[in-house]
Design an enzyme around this catalytic site. Sequence first.
Site, PDB file in Angstrom:
ATOM      1  CB  ILE A  76      -1.021  -0.020   1.388  1.00 28.24           C
ATOM      2  CG1 ILE A  76      -1.604  -1.411   1.658  1.00 28.24           C
ATOM      3  CG2 ILE A  76      -1.845   1.204   1.066  1.00 28.24           C
ATOM      4  CD1 ILE A  76      -2.355  -1.976   0.468  1.00 28.24           C
ATOM      5  CG  HIS A 108       7.034   6.575  -2.244  1.00 27.42           C
ATOM      6  ND1 HIS A 108       6.907   7.110  -3.428  1.00 27.42           N
ATOM      7  CD2 HIS A 108       5.987   6.325  -1.585  1.00 27.42           C
ATOM      8  CE1 HIS A 108       5.524   7.541  -3.439  1.00 27.42           C
ATOM      9  NE2 HIS A 108       5.168   6.998  -2.449  1.00 27.42           N
ATOM     10  CB  VAL A 109       5.720   5.543   2.945  1.00 26.22           C
ATOM     11  CG1 VAL A 109       4.646   4.808   3.716  1.00 26.22           C
ATOM     12  CG2 VAL A 109       6.205   6.438   4.028  1.00 26.22           C
ATOM     13  CG  HIS A 110       7.043   0.457   0.063  1.00 25.86           C
ATOM     14  ND1 HIS A 110       8.095   1.029   0.558  1.00 25.86           N
ATOM     15  CD2 HIS A 110       7.576  -1.086   0.323  1.00 25.86           C
ATOM     16  CE1 HIS A 110       9.044   0.382   0.405  1.00 25.86           C
ATOM     17  NE2 HIS A 110       8.756  -0.932   0.522  1.00 25.86           N
ATOM     18  CB  VAL A 111       1.994  -0.473   4.592  1.00 23.47           C
ATOM     19  CG1 VAL A 111       1.608  -1.421   5.550  1.00 23.47           C
ATOM     20  CG2 VAL A 111       2.241   0.822   5.200  1.00 23.47           C
TER      21      VAL A 111
END
Length: 116
Positions: free
Chosen positions: A34, A90-93
Amino acid sequence: MDCELCNSTQVIAENAAAYARYDNNSLAPGHVIIVPRRHVADFFDLTAEEQAAVLGLLNEARRLIAAKHSPDGWNIGVNVGKAAGQSRMHVHVHLIPRYAGDVADPAGGVRCVLQK
């Protein structure tokens, strides 16, 4: 800026602030990430609205993956900073479906990251 997460075309679910897509380095069938649309490296630098959008998509992606793959469990993970293993700034979950027998002993779950 050369960021593969800023230009994804493999979107499986989205909202105004984030999107979900399959992970290019999948650890299991149905592994998704995400990603907030705004390019931010640190999860804790996301606004409350962005965090809520990411969590909303986490739930939506779970429903989609559960319907398609019927996993037995889940791991959810976010790496923040190089020391934590973050390789794409880059943020990613991660939402990683788990299946009975996919590892010999899943005890400890994500804690196994710190085992030596």
